[in-house]
Design a protein around this motif. Structure first.
Motif, PDB file in Angstrom:
ATOM      1  N   ILE A 650       0.850  -1.198   0.000  1.00 52.80           N
ATOM      2  CA  ILE A 650       0.000   0.000   0.000  1.00 52.80           C
ATOM      3  C   ILE A 650       0.882   1.244   0.000  1.00 52.80           C
ATOM      4  O   ILE A 650       0.579   2.238  -0.644  1.00 52.80           O
ATOM      5  CB  ILE A 650      -0.991  -0.016   1.188  1.00 52.80           C
ATOM      6  N   LYS A 651       2.031   1.148   0.688  1.00 52.14           N
ATOM      7  CA  LYS A 651       2.989   2.265   0.625  1.00 52.14           C
ATOM      8  C   LYS A 651       3.503   2.416  -0.798  1.00 52.14           C
ATOM      9  O   LYS A 651       3.708   3.514  -1.294  1.00 52.14           O
ATOM     10  CB  LYS A 651       4.162   2.010   1.571  1.00 52.14           C
ATOM     11  N   GLY A 652       3.734   1.244  -1.412  1.00 55.32           N
ATOM     12  CA  GLY A 652       4.189   1.262  -2.808  1.00 55.32           C
ATOM     13  C   GLY A 652       3.201   2.004  -3.694  1.00 55.32           C
ATOM     14  O   GLY A 652       3.589   2.780  -4.572  1.00 55.32           O
ATOM     15  N   GLN A 653       1.920   1.787  -3.460  1.00 54.10           N
ATOM     16  CA  GLN A 653       0.913   2.476  -4.281  1.00 54.10           C
ATOM     17  C   GLN A 653       0.962   3.979  -4.034  1.00 54.10           C
ATOM     18  O   GLN A 653       0.900   4.779  -4.961  1.00 54.10           O
ATOM     19  CB  GLN A 653      -0.483   1.950  -3.949  1.00 54.10           C
ATOM     20  N   ALA A 654       1.059   4.352  -2.750  1.00 54.59           N
ATOM     21  CA  ALA A 654       1.078   5.780  -2.433  1.00 54.59           C
ATOM     22  C   ALA A 654       2.276   6.450  -3.090  1.00 54.59           C
ATOM     23  O   ALA A 654       2.193   7.585  -3.568  1.00 54.59           O
ATOM     24  CB  ALA A 654       1.134   5.971  -0.925  1.00 54.59           C
ATOM     25  N   MET A 655       3.407   5.719  -3.148  1.00 60.30           N
ATOM     26  CA  MET A 655       4.597   6.315  -3.760  1.00 60.30           C
ATOM     27  C   MET A 655       4.446   6.401  -5.278  1.00 60.30           C
ATOM     28  O   MET A 655       4.824   7.398  -5.890  1.00 60.30           O
ATOM     29  CB  MET A 655       5.828   5.474  -3.431  1.00 60.30           C
ATOM     30  N   THR A 656       3.913   5.335  -5.864  1.00 56.26           N
ATOM     31  CA  THR A 656       3.783   5.338  -7.327  1.00 56.26           C
ATOM     32  C   THR A 656       2.863   6.474  -7.770  1.00 56.26           C
ATOM     33  O   THR A 656       3.083   7.116  -8.784  1.00 56.26           O
ATOM     34  CB  THR A 656       3.215   3.991  -7.802  1.00 56.26           C
ATOM     35  N   ARG A 829       5.986  16.735  -4.507  1.00 59.19           N
ATOM     36  CA  ARG A 829       6.716  15.888  -5.442  1.00 59.19           C
ATOM     37  C   ARG A 829       7.580  14.823  -4.778  1.00 59.19           C
ATOM     38  O   ARG A 829       8.241  14.075  -5.460  1.00 59.19           O
ATOM     39  CB  ARG A 829       7.631  16.757  -6.318  1.00 59.19           C
ATOM     40  N   THR A 830       7.611  14.782  -3.443  1.00 55.82           N
ATOM     41  CA  THR A 830       8.511  13.792  -2.846  1.00 55.82           C
ATOM     42  C   THR A 830       7.864  12.435  -2.784  1.00 55.82           C
ATOM     43  O   THR A 830       6.720  12.282  -2.347  1.00 55.82           O
ATOM     44  CB  THR A 830       8.918  14.150  -1.408  1.00 55.82           C
ATOM     45  N   VAL A 831       8.648  11.443  -3.215  1.00 53.01           N
ATOM     46  CA  VAL A 831       8.174  10.070  -3.114  1.00 53.01           C
ATOM     47  C   VAL A 831       8.465   9.563  -1.708  1.00 53.01           C
ATOM     48  O   VAL A 831       7.683   8.864  -1.102  1.00 53.01           O
ATOM     49  CB  VAL A 831       8.895   9.202  -4.157  1.00 53.01           C
TER      50      VAL A 831
END
Length: 1847
Positions: A650-656, A829-831
């Motif tokens: 889910i963190k991966g999704q938020a970052m993508t 803009r920060t991942v």
């Protein structure tokens, strides 16, 4: 039978005969003969046979040879296009400056022949294959054509004579039908047969198809013939079905029909005689409404899928849509009318075999063919997709499909033509829909039970493997053409279909928040989901948007927006959405919202549309806002760890979602849409919705305690910060609200550079560009470069001493930090959250450095670009009472130190206030019409303007608090005080008054109910559905938190007074703001600083913009009073110390710790690494101040004890032994050899030091006694053992236990413990052995040093006696054991071949040679490290940790075991005049090596090592003196050989004349004369090479040049002796100038001789003879003369050996990498003749090798490893041609070193991914060479891994 007779004749004459027959006017008999011949030759039943091909070649050539025929046809080539077709992995070029289409590509030849200087081009490795576009004006500009295709060749080519291609026209149709019949025969459905069979069929056809390919390459004339044949319908009809009598052909045709049927396709005939069905072109008929696939094809596709077991991936049941409205003919009708069509059909059936694809593409330069083929391809489009979905090799197949389609669809002309004639767009959209329909499931968003919406299932293979990408990429490709896009946007039914396609992705990959336990299986479907939205939805959207740039295209935008809204409405209905989003559900995929947003933005920005005309009603806006807002709130929840049970994905999704490739298709449109909604909806409603979504409503109370129904207390703070930050972003982001493209690019660039310095390529990658390549803002375009140079400085690539190589970086200019740093943009803009911190740290560092501010700065406030007039409504957010109440409440809570407040909250609150002050509402005059229900709000603040509300004082507030809260306690106290009955009435009345005034603040309940009523008046049921807020009627379970009670707080503050008090609190001063401060205030001064500065800036702005505020401020500052926070007596508060203060102290503590740590580290580094650090001095350089008899003490780095090294418990130095060939690669000249980059250049290895010495030794072994030869030279130039140490010592027994522990340690290390490798326990330097230190003193001091006055002859005698002493075998002790084991290690370090030089391997002589050569190698290498001379003096950096002293003693102990036979002891031949010993030689025994041929430094080392240690200094000096005379004599001999005959005569005479003068034995002239006269006696020593010498000595020898060359000849010996003396006796090495080196070294060595007599510079004056010089010289010459049987040529070459070598260098590389790449990447391997997959170059010797190539393996070892052993004794430096990087092989390990070629921006391009031009970086190459020469690869490079011989 005629054919039989023809077959018997030879092919050539038959062909000639037939051709002649066919040329007649009546050619029927010829035709008949030919047909019969072909019937028997080309027979598909027989399979393919080479004979048939051969016949075809002869027949085509019609009697000539086939090659001549080819040449003839080529001469008529009229093609103007290159059209070269390539397959995957081919290296091609793309020039953006010349390209019209973004897919343009050129082959290397056309690229290099065109002029592209200064263009934006890159080289790339083709992924799917492609074709060269040179000469095609549709795809590229003519200026970029190469010299060959620039000429319009077509015009001056003569027309083709008819008879040339006559036979081809006759024979080829038969040849092609044979191929087709063969394909029909071979095909079996995949279900019944393994795919392998198809491959087999294709293999047998290979020669046939290659033959066709050969024909296409003959040029235009032949292609025209082929096109005619392939497209001729008549021929096809005749040949395809087979004639009546041909049974085989009939059967064959039936196979074809059944193949058609099994593909789910119907040939048109079978569809029955439906009126006119036969003439409808495939795919005609406009597509009617949104619908799905034809039922017929559905049934059978579902059957197939079930068989394939594709029934969803453990997911919910698939949904089928069945409605037959779509035109079925697109999906399942195919009719073949010509060869081309059937060939394509089989190509698809066989899943696009590479050969077929290349043949079909090779034909493309023919225009007629191109058009027909494109139509055929479109006609088969649906069939291609079906095959692709079934294929097991979908990746390869996708590449091949795109390889074809990109050639066809990049051409606008052609694409438009096919769109008009063949319904290309209809076909594509239908096919995409059909494809996605195969994997739909029911959406569970919102109303799970009754949801009618369907979405794609991201777990399906179709999405997971990106199977859809070829179709989508074709679609994007054709939409990039204006004409095609216009058709698409005008066709409403198509748009509707497309919207329904997009809606399949709306709400896919739904996440449900896990509330109880962690998910068991983390699904990775989100990759597929994001890729699908980007590729299938966003990219076509960007493609369409590029064509909606101007006013004329307004209609298109309106249409799209209308359909978006319709589809959205349908979607809301389908998911059953009313007004509240479902709890705990999150989808990141809302393509419909984003289409709507982007077209809105484009319409307003570029087409001058009025925003309101495109917006729906308020109710729809409220709905539209919900889901994007839900995503923003969920992002905050994810970062607050509320979704932690859903796993990492889910963190991966938020970052993508915010990542640079996705952000402008996802988060940007979402935020823009919310801005639009906010600007049009009631601001109070919007603000309260935001806080409600972020779940922080309960927190916004004045009370010190509250209950939150939905959040844990630790989540409250991050969620509140999230909500405020979101509001700030919403109000201040201008990306779609009026910024120009350049401003956007600048803002993006600044925000990326502020986070970190970036390389050019990573910056290109991080700047979100418009994903459509034709958009104009191309990365690397001028605006990008100009912008970059305007805002950033370039930091050139540096090489840090630690060995990490920096790339060229861009860093923001100072004025950017000062004026443009925008923390809000950075946050957006920060991942990774840490990047925000990194930006703030860099900002703080800048402020500190430039002296603007020293503390911890707050994010600076940045002025915004003005809003586009359409969006002015957005400002109302900042001027609504709800927001002001929130701001007031938060200021109060921060001031009162309530829990869960933070600096960030205050920062964002201040930011909002400032935004409000900077964006005043336009229409201040108009009062809002009074509204009775809103009374509760109006009583907080009078109006909506922030400026006027700032100074409004709030007196009392009514709050609901738990009974236990401090407020309730206080009230009770008050009541207790109030017990006095008298004053009751008056008290209570004032109290009641307070009650009426008190403000109630409930963000939610009232506001939303009003809105609900407005919206749902018509819709009564809906208003029933509104759930009442749970806060008022909450049922409390037993044991729940205390009951809430209503309390009244006395506040009496305004926002201004709270700000002033916060200022006091932050500055911790009572009167932090004096009245005078207000007078001279100027907001501009306060751009940078901390919270104080921010508050001052706001107060200043308020004061300057409103007189009233100024007055209030003066009042407040006038009566400054200390805040008495109520919290002090609250029982729940244990924070006696202010939070800020605590933070400050923690920070200080941390700083202190860090500083302490740093100083410790520094002192360690100094002791461990310093050049002159005390311990190492003691070990190495024995300080002269030491007491004479003290023993050296060593520290053991393992046990930490200090003590001497003893026999029983020896101490050792940590050493690394490595074999080295660096010395062997030295050459005579200083300039390095060049790497060959053409066939003419070569590298000759014969002139290297190693090669020369090998030749010398083998020459000696040919003529002289072996044992004597082995003592006359040194080996170890190649494969010598180099010993280096880090200078740390340890007990040898400690080391053993250390190794044991390493062996048991299972951690994966970079070294192999079994081979004895380890890292030094102290400094972690790599090592593999321990060198024992000799007990006793460090160096020969004291008595050994005292100079003696003994005469030369006495010393000579003493030395001789010392040599006669027998080697005493050492007592068996731990020390001697260790010494033996080190010798073993040294021997095992290098390969066997570098140790056995003698005739009988393993003999003691051999061992002896190897041992003293180890000493020689180490001395020579130290000389090289000191720069090749001793001018620098001192213990240079390379020598600081030398272990030569210890090494010498170990070797000496070993060498004492060999005694030199006195009869052969060279010492006697050096110091006594022996009489002729010829009679001693037996006949068969060879003579000894003459003294003049012996290597003097080798003799020195032999003498020193074989004499008893420790050796007295006087004896050492004596040996040096004697050897110097020999070296000098050799120098004279070598010189005399180089003279011409006349010069020899002259010098011999002048020498004879001086012979009798005093000191003549110290004048070179007399000695030289004597030498010449002696050697002239030997027959032709001098005669052989008189011609050559003339060439050599064109210059005349002057006395000065003779003196100089004699000195140079002796210098290497002097340097070596001096170095040896330095290590053995600790003598210093004074520095000097290069000119003085000779005299200085001679002085150090005690070669004083009689300097006084003839000036210091004379080399002869240094001689000291102990016999008569002339006799000795004669004796040595006579040994040479006695060699009657050696050919003189050899003896001359042995005499004239020059001992000087230049420093070792790597090859000289060309400046431009392309030079290397073009020559080597296609070069074939020398050993196997194939072009290697991974070619590599050895940078030491230039050898070309295969990396990992199995072709060149020997005994399981690959070529690079083999070469590294052969060339560098297991050290190899290879440049990988295809990757531009360098790998180092060291023994059994390897590492990637990095690249020495960087692009114009100082970056590496590993694997040539970017393909930009690369240039040699001299500094890096120097560093590489330095590491090679100093043998420090192991220490500097950290990432080593084993190569298992596989490189």
């Amino acid at each position: 039978m005629m054919a039989a007779s023809l077959l018997r004749r030879d092919k050539k004459s038959t062909a000639a005969h037939l051709k002649a027959d066919l040329q007649r006017t009546d050619n029927s008999s010829g035709l008949r003969q030919l047909q019969e011949l072909l019937d028997s030759v080309l027979n598909a039943e027989r399979g393919s046979d080479p004979e048939a091909l051969d016949w075809c070649k002869w027949l085509l050539a019609g009697g000539d040879g086939f090659d001549e025929f080819c040449r003839a046809v080529r001469s008529y080539d009229n093609a103007t296009l290159c059209g070269l077709v390539w397959t995957a992995n081919f290296v091609a070029y793309r020039c953006r400056t010349c390209g019209i289409s973004p897919c343009m590509s050129l082959c290397a030849e056309c690229f290099n022949n065109g002029d592209h200087t200064g263009h934006d081009f890159n080289m790339f490795r083709s992924q799917a294959g492609g074709a060269c576009d040179c000469g095609d004006g549709n795809v590229m500009r003519e200026s970029g054509f190469c010299s060959r295709h620039r000429l319009k060749t077509g015009e001056n080519v003569p027309s083709v004579p008819r008879d040339l291609l006559l036979m081809s026209e006759m024979v080829l149709p038969r040849f092609i039908i044979t191929i087709i019949q063969y394909l029909r025969d071979g095909y079996t459905e995949p279900e019944s047969a393994a795919d392998r069979d198809l491959q087999k069929v294709l293999q047998q056809l290979e020669p046939h198809i290659s033959f066709l390919e050969e024909l296409t390459k003959m040029g235009g004339a032949m292609r025209t013939v082929l096109t005619k044949i392939l497209t001729n319908q008549q021929t096809f009809k005749e040949l395809s079905m087979g004639q009546e009598e041909n049974v085989y052909a009939k059967r064959n045709y039936e196979k074809y029909l059944s193949a058609l049927k099994s593909s789910g396709l119907v040939s048109v005939e079978e569809k029955g005689a439906g009126a006119g069905a036969t003439d409808t072109p495939a795919g005609a008929g406009a597509l009617s409404l949104l619908g799905a696939t034809a039922a017929a094809s559905l049934e059978d596709s579902s059957k197939e899928e079930d068989q394939d077991g594709l029934q969803g991936v453990g997911q919910r049941k698939r949904v089928k849509l069945s409605s037959t409205t779509k035109d079925p003919s697109i999906m399942d009708t195919l009719k073949h009318k010509c060869f081309l069509e059937e060939l394509l059909f089989w190509t698809i059936k066989y899943e696009f075999p590479q050969k077929m694809v290349t043949f079909l593409l090779n034909m493309l330069p023919d225009q007629d063919y191109k058009i027909t083929f494109t139509k055929t391809f479109v006609q088969h489009y649906a069939f291609i997709m079906k095959t692709l979905m079934k294929s097991h090799e979908s990746d390869t197949m996708s590449n091949r499909i795109v390889h074809i389609s990109v050639q066809l669809f990049s051409n606008e002309e052609l694409a438009r033509h096919v769109t008009e004639e063949c319904q290309l767009l209809d076909i594509m959209v239908t096919v995409l829909l059909y494809m996605m329909e195969s994997c739909l499931i029911k959406s569970e968003l919102q109303d799970e039970e009754n949801n009618r919406h369907v979405v794609v299932n991201c777990g399906e293979a179709l999405l997971k493997n990106n199977t859809y990408w070829p179709l989508v990429s074709d679609f994007i490709n054709i939409l990039s053409h204006q004409s095609v896009a216009n058709r698409f946007l005008e066709d409403h039914s198509l748009l509707l279909l497309w919207m329904s396609f997009v809606s399949f992705f709306q709400g896919m990959n739904l996440n449900k928040r896990e509330l109880n336990e962690h998910v068991e299986f983390e699904s990775q479907t989100y990759y597929a989901a994001f890729a699908a939205e980007l590729e299938a939805c966003a990219q076509p959207m960007w493609g369409l948007l590029t064509h909606c740039k101007v006013k004329e295209t307004q209609e298109y935008t309106k249409t799209v927006v209308r359909y978006c809204l319709e589809t959205l409405q349908m979607w809301f209905d389908a998911i059953g959405f009313v007004d509240e989003p479902a709890l705990n559900q999150l989808t990141f995929h809302l393509p419909l919202h984003r289409y709507y947003a982007m077209f809105l933005s484009k319409g307003v920005k570029c087409q001058g549309l009025d925003l309101d005309s495109l917006l729906p009603d308020q109710e729809m806006l409220m709905k539209i806002m919900v889901h994007p807002l839900q995503i923003q709130a969920s992002l905050s929840e994810i970062h607050s760890n509320m979704w932690v049970r859903n796993g990492l994905q889910i963190k991966g999704q938020a970052m993508t979602y915010v990542q640079s490739h996705f952000c402008n298709s996802m988060i940007d449109p979402d935020i823009y849409l919310l801005q639009v909604c906010a600007s049009r909806l009631d601001p109070d409603y919007f603000i309260s919705s935001v806080f409600e979504r972020f779940k922080v409503v309960d927190l916004l109370t004045m009370a010190s305690q509250h209950q939150n129904a939905v959040l844990d207390s630790e989540q409250e703070r991050p969620m509140l910060e999230g909500a405020l930050t979101f509001l700030v972003i919403l109000c201040s982001l201008r990306i779609h609200l009026g910024m120009s493209d350049d401003e956007i690019l600048r803002a993006e660039m600044v925000s990326q550079l502020c986070m970190n310095d970036r390389t050019h390529s990573s910056l290109l990658d991080l700047i979100p560009e418009n994903p459509n390549p034709k958009s104009g803002v191309v990365p690397g375009s001028c605006s990008f470069e100009e912008m970059l140079s305007a805002i950033a400085d370039f930091k050139a690539p540096v090489f840090e001493p630690g060995g990490s190589m920096q790339q060229g970086m861009y860093t923001p200019k100072a004025e950017v930090w000062e004026n443009e740093f925008d923390p809000i943009m950075v946050i957006l803009r920060t991942v990774y959250r840490r990047d925000v911190q990194s930006a703030m740290d860099r900002y703080a560092a800048f402020l500190k450095q430039s002296g603007i501010h020293t503390g911890n700065p707050w994010p600076p406030y940045k002025e915004r670009t003005p809003l586009h007039p359409c969006y002015r409504g957005l400002v109302r957010l900042l001027h609504c009472k709800t927001l002001h109440i929130v701001i007031f409440t938060l200021l109060y809570k921060i001031w009162m130190d309530h829990q869960n407040m933070s600096e960030h909250v205050l920062c964002m609150v201040l930011y909002l206030i400032e935004l409000g002050l900077d964006n005043p509402v336009q229409d201040d005059k108009v009062e809002e019409e009074p509204c009775i229900e809103e009374h509760c709000h109006d009583s907080w603040f009078p109006g909506t303007s922030l400026l006027s509300n700032l100074h409004h004082v709030i007196n009392f507030v009514r709050v609901r608090v738990p009974e236990t809260a401090s407020e309730v306690e206080r009230k009770r106290e008050r009541e207790r005080e109030r017990e006095t009955p008298a004053s009751t009435s008056s008290e209570s009345s004032t109290f009641g008054q307070n009650l009426r005034e008190a403000q109630v603040f409930s963000l939610v309940a009232e506001r939303r109910r009003k809105f609900q009523e407005i919206i749902n008046r018509s819709n009564h049921e809906a208003s029933q559905a509104v759930r009442p807020k749970s806060s008022s009627s909450r049922w409390l379970p037993p044991g729940s938190p205390p009951q809430l009670v209503t309390e009244i707080l006395e506040i009496r503050e305004s926002m201004l007074s709270l700000l002033v008090k916060l200022h006091q609190k932050l500055s911790a001063k009572q009167d932090s703001l004096s009245l005078s401060w207000l007078a001279e205030v100027d907001p501009a001064h306060h751009a940078h600083g901390d919270g104080l500065t921010a508050i001052e800036r706001i107060l200043a702005k308020a004061a300057t913009r409103s007189r009233h505020s100024k007055r209030c401020l003066q009042e407040i500052c006038g009566k400054v009073f200390p805040p008495i926070p109520l919290k002090k007596n609250s029982p729940g508060d244990k924070k006696s110390m202010d939070k800020e203060e605590r933070r400050q102290r923690a920070r200080e503590r941390q700083q202190k710790l860090l500083a302490e740590f740093a100083s410790r580290q520094k002192s360690f580094m100094e002791t461990a690494m310093d050049v002159e650090s005390p311990e190492t001095d003691a070990v190495m350089d024995m300080g002269s101040a030491e007491p004479l008899d003290s023993e050296v003490l060593y520290d053991c780095v393992i046990c930490g004890q200090s003590g001497p090294s003893t026999e029983d418990r020896p101490t050792g130095l940590v050493v690394l032994l490595q074999a080295s060939s660096v010395l062997g690669h030295r050459c005579r000249s200083d300039t390095p050899k060049r790497l060959p980059t053409t066939d003419e250049e070569h590298i000759y290895p014969e002139d290297t030091c190693g090669a020369t010495h090998d030749v010398r030794l083998s020459l000696m072994q040919r003529y002289f006694k072996d044992s004597s030869c082995l003592q006359s030279v040194s080996v170890g130039w190649d494969g010598g053992v180099y010993v280096q140490t880090c200078g740390h010592t340890l007990h040898i027994d400690c080391h053993k236990s250390y190794m044991e522990s390493l062996r048991n340690d299972q951690v994966l290390q970079g070294f192999s413990v079994d081979k004895g490798e380890f890292t030094c326990p102290l400094c972690r330097q790599f090592a593999n052995s321990v060198l024992p230190c000799r007990p006793g003193r460090g160096m020969e001091t004291g008595a050994w040093h005292t100079p003696s006055n003994k005469s030369m002859s006495t010393l000579v005698k003493e030395v001789e006696d010392l040599q006669e002493q027998l080697g005493i075998f050492p007592v068996e002790s731990n020390l001697s054991k260790e010494m033996e084991s080190v010798i073993k290690d040294i021997k095992s370090t290098t390969q066997k071949k570098y140790m056995d030089y003698g005739k009988n391997p393993g003999s003691p002589d051999n061992d002896f040679l190897f041992m003293y050569s180890v000493a020689r190698t180490n001395l020579e290498l130290e000389l090289v490290h000191r720069g090749g001379n001793l001018c620098s003096g001192g213990a240079s950096a390379a020598a600081k940790r030398s272990c030569l002293n210890q090494l010498f003693h170990v070797l000496a102990m070993h060498m004492r075991l060999y005694s030199i036979d006195s009869a052969y002891n060279p010492w006697t031949r050096l110091t006594q005049s022996t009489h002729s010993r010829d009679n001693e030689y037996c006949d068969d025994e060879r003579p000894e090596v003459p003294m003049l041929f012996r290597d003097v430094p080798s003799l020195l080392i032999i003498f020193i090592l074989t004499m008893p240690q420790p050796l007295r200094k006087e004896h050492f000096t004596c040996v040096v003196k004697v050897l110097y005379s020999l070296q000098y004599t050799q120098a004279l001999a070598a010189l005399s050989v180089r003279f011409s005959r006349e010069e020899r005569l002259a010098w011999s005479n002048s020498g004879a004349a001086k012979k009798n003068t005093p000191n003549s034995d110290k004048s070179w002239e007399s000695l030289l004369g004597h030498m010449i006269s002696e050697l002239t006696k030997a027959k032709d020593v001098y005669d052989t090479n008189s011609e050559e010498t003339l060439v050599l000595s064109s210059s005349v020898w002057s006395p000065h040049s003779i003196e100089f060359s004699l000195q140079q000849f002796c210098l290497p010996f002097l340097r070596l002796s001096c170095l040896l003396q330095h290590h053995l006796y600790g003598d210093g090495l004074p520095g000097c100038l290069v000119e003085e080196e000779f005299s200085l070294l001679a002085g150090c060595l005690g070669l004083s001789g009689s300097v006084q007599c003839s000036g210091a510079s004379s080399s002869a004056a240094r001689l000291e003879w102990n016999l008569d010089a002339f006799d000795l010289i004669s004796q040595w010459c006579s040994e040479v003369i006695a060699l009657s049987d050696t050919p003189t040529q050899q003896s001359v070459s042995l005499l004239g050996q020059d001992p000087q070598w230049a420093a070792p260098r790597l090859l000289h590389l060309p400046d431009n990498y392309n030079t290397i790449f073009q020559y080597y990447h296609r070069k074939s391997c020398t050993s196997c003749g194939k072009t290697p997959k991974d070619p590599a170059l050895c940078l030491v010797c230039g050898a070309f090798v295969c990396l990992k190539g199995h072709c060149c393996k020997q005994q399981g070892v690959c070529e690079c490893v083999l070469h590294s052993q052969h060339c560098g004794a297991a050290t190899g430096i290879f440049l990988l041609i295809n990757a531009s990087v360098i790998i180092i092989i060291r023994g059994h390990r390897f590492c990637l070193w990095g690249s020495v070629y960087l692009d114009a921006h100082g970056e590496e391009d590993r694997d040539l991914r970017r393909g930009k031009p690369l240039y040699l970086c001299e500094e890096r190459y120097r560093v590489l060479e330095q590491q090679w020469v100093s043998h420090t690869f192991d220490h500097i490079n950290k990432r080593w891994g084993p190569h298992y011989n596989g490189l």
